[in-house]
Write a protein that holds these residues in place. Structure first.
Motif, PDB file in Angstrom:
ATOM      1  N   GLN A  41       0.854  -1.184   0.000  1.00 24.01           N
ATOM      2  CA  GLN A  41       0.000   0.000   0.000  1.00 24.01           C
ATOM      3  C   GLN A  41       0.890   1.233   0.000  1.00 24.01           C
ATOM      4  N   TRP A  42       0.772   2.051  -1.042  1.00 20.81           N
ATOM      5  CA  TRP A  42       1.572   3.269  -1.160  1.00 20.81           C
ATOM      6  C   TRP A  42       0.854   4.377  -0.399  1.00 20.81           C
ATOM      7  N   LEU A  43       1.465   4.880   0.657  1.00 16.84           N
ATOM      8  CA  LEU A  43       0.834   5.865   1.530  1.00 16.84           C
ATOM      9  C   LEU A  43       1.110   7.286   1.058  1.00 16.84           C
ATOM     10  N   ASP A  44       0.190   8.164   1.260  1.00 14.74           N
ATOM     11  CA  ASP A  44       0.268   9.595   0.966  1.00 14.74           C
ATOM     12  C   ASP A  44       0.321   9.923  -0.526  1.00 14.74           C
ATOM     13  N   GLN A  45       0.472   8.939  -1.379  1.00 10.15           N
ATOM     14  CA  GLN A  45       0.447   9.108  -2.836  1.00 10.15           C
ATOM     15  C   GLN A  45       1.423  10.166  -3.345  1.00 10.15           C
ATOM     16  N   THR A  46       2.584  10.292  -2.697  1.00  6.88           N
ATOM     17  CA  THR A  46       3.559  11.295  -3.112  1.00  6.88           C
ATOM     18  C   THR A  46       4.971  10.877  -2.720  1.00  6.88           C
ATOM     19  N   VAL A  47       5.931  11.602  -3.225  1.00  7.21           N
ATOM     20  CA  VAL A  47       7.333  11.428  -2.851  1.00  7.21           C
ATOM     21  C   VAL A  47       7.843  12.764  -2.321  1.00  7.21           C
ATOM     22  N   ALA A  48       8.859  12.702  -1.466  1.00 11.66           N
ATOM     23  CA  ALA A  48       9.435  13.926  -0.880  1.00 11.66           C
ATOM     24  C   ALA A  48      10.925  13.974  -1.216  1.00 11.66           C
ATOM     25  N   LEU A  49      11.366  15.102  -1.719  1.00 10.68           N
ATOM     26  CA  LEU A  49      12.774  15.272  -2.066  1.00 10.68           C
ATOM     27  C   LEU A  49      13.619  15.297  -0.790  1.00 10.68           C
ATOM     28  N   ARG A  50      14.626  14.426  -0.735  1.00 15.30           N
ATOM     29  CA  ARG A  50      15.513  14.358   0.421  1.00 15.30           C
ATOM     30  C   ARG A  50      16.891  14.923   0.125  1.00 15.30           C
ATOM     31  N   ARG A  51      17.354  14.745  -1.121  1.00 14.81           N
ATOM     32  CA  ARG A  51      18.710  15.176  -1.461  1.00 14.81           C
ATOM     33  C   ARG A  51      18.763  15.553  -2.935  1.00 14.81           C
ATOM     34  N   LEU A  52      19.541  16.552  -3.240  1.00 20.49           N
ATOM     35  CA  LEU A  52      19.724  17.012  -4.610  1.00 20.49           C
ATOM     36  C   LEU A  52      21.208  17.261  -4.818  1.00 20.49           C
ATOM     37  N   GLY A  53      21.736  16.754  -5.924  1.00 16.00           N
ATOM     38  CA  GLY A  53      23.154  16.949  -6.195  1.00 16.00           C
ATOM     39  C   GLY A  53      23.458  16.733  -7.663  1.00 16.00           C
ATOM     40  N   LEU A  54      24.729  16.870  -7.998  1.00 19.63           N
ATOM     41  CA  LEU A  54      25.194  16.635  -9.360  1.00 19.63           C
ATOM     42  C   LEU A  54      25.962  15.328  -9.400  1.00 19.63           C
ATOM     43  N   THR A  55      25.862  14.624 -10.523  1.00 19.14           N
ATOM     44  CA  THR A  55      26.624  13.407 -10.723  1.00 19.14           C
ATOM     45  C   THR A  55      27.274  13.447 -12.096  1.00 19.14           C
ATOM     46  N   TRP A  56      28.496  12.971 -12.168  1.00 15.90           N
ATOM     47  CA  TRP A  56      29.224  12.923 -13.428  1.00 15.90           C
ATOM     48  C   TRP A  56      29.295  11.479 -13.886  1.00 15.90           C
ATOM     49  N   ARG A  57      28.838  11.220 -15.083  1.00 22.66           N
ATOM     50  CA  ARG A  57      28.898   9.886 -15.694  1.00 22.66           C
ATOM     51  C   ARG A  57      29.465  10.040 -17.093  1.00 22.66           C
ATOM     52  N   SER A  58      29.564   8.924 -17.797  1.00 21.86           N
ATOM     53  CA  SER A  58      30.117   8.968 -19.155  1.00 21.86           C
ATOM     54  C   SER A  58      29.239   9.789 -20.094  1.00 21.86           C
ATOM     55  N   GLU A  59      27.926   9.868 -19.814  1.00 22.05           N
ATOM     56  CA  GLU A  59      27.033  10.656 -20.666  1.00 22.05           C
ATOM     57  C   GLU A  59      27.001  12.131 -20.300  1.00 22.05           C
ATOM     58  N   GLY A  60      27.725  12.515 -19.258  1.00 20.24           N
ATOM     59  CA  GLY A  60      27.812  13.924 -18.888  1.00 20.24           C
ATOM     60  C   GLY A  60      27.310  14.190 -17.482  1.00 20.24           C
ATOM     61  N   VAL A  61      27.131  15.448 -17.173  1.00 20.46           N
ATOM     62  CA  VAL A  61      26.669  15.881 -15.855  1.00 20.46           C
ATOM     63  C   VAL A  61      25.148  15.783 -15.801  1.00 20.46           C
ATOM     64  N   ARG A  62      24.634  15.201 -14.723  1.00 21.49           N
ATOM     65  CA  ARG A  62      23.189  15.067 -14.529  1.00 21.49           C
ATOM     66  C   ARG A  62      22.833  15.470 -13.098  1.00 21.49           C
ATOM     67  N   LEU A  63      21.606  15.916 -12.917  1.00 20.17           N
ATOM     68  CA  LEU A  63      21.089  16.155 -11.573  1.00 20.17           C
ATOM     69  C   LEU A  63      20.696  14.814 -10.975  1.00 20.17           C
ATOM     70  N   ARG A  64      21.064  14.604  -9.719  1.00 14.29           N
ATOM     71  CA  ARG A  64      20.713  13.366  -9.020  1.00 14.29           C
ATOM     72  C   ARG A  64      19.799  13.740  -7.862  1.00 14.29           C
ATOM     73  N   ARG A  65      18.599  13.177  -7.878  1.00  8.93           N
ATOM     74  CA  ARG A  65      17.605  13.491  -6.853  1.00  8.93           C
ATOM     75  C   ARG A  65      17.265  12.219  -6.085  1.00  8.93           C
ATOM     76  N   VAL A  66      17.216  12.336  -4.774  1.00  2.71           N
ATOM     77  CA  VAL A  66      16.813  11.220  -3.919  1.00  2.71           C
ATOM     78  C   VAL A  66      15.482  11.607  -3.283  1.00  2.71           C
TER      79      VAL A  66
END
Length: 104
Positions: A41-66
């Motif tokens: 059962q998925w409660l509250d029907q939403t997600v809450a942002l806990r962390r925001l950062g940048l990540t570097w991978r072979s495809e380039g820089v991306r925003l990483r959100r938890v």
């Protein structure tokens, strides 16, 4: 020159806001589908942002959100899971539950 800088900053802020909304909607859909698939059962029907950062991978820089979300196994106990989005792509989804073993 300063007007051009202000316009560029406003455009960047608008892009970030729209990209964040899109990533959140994708995360909500993924969490909802994953809970349905596992009979949770998925409660509250939403997600809450806990962390925001940048990540570097072979495809380039991306925003990483938890994001954090709440769910229940049998409707009695509230548990927490998390989903990690790199850009608009799923990187990880965890319920923090042990893997279920099929009865033999």
């Amino acid at each position: 020159m300063s007007h051009l800088l202000i316009v560029c900053l406003l455009l960047l802020l608008g892009w970030f806001w729209l990209d964040s909304l899109r990533a959140r909607e994708i995360a909500i859909g993924l969490c909802q589908a994953a809970c349905r698939q596992r009979d949770l059962q998925w409660l509250d029907q939403t997600v809450a942002l806990r962390r925001l950062g940048l990540t570097w991978r072979s495809e380039g820089v991306r925003l990483r959100r938890v994001y954090r979300f709440d769910f229940s196994e049998e409707g009695m106990e509230r548990r927490r899971g998390y989903i990690v989005m790199r850009g608009l792509n799923l990187e990880e989804l965890s319920f923090g539950l042990p893997d279920r073993v099929a009865d033999a």
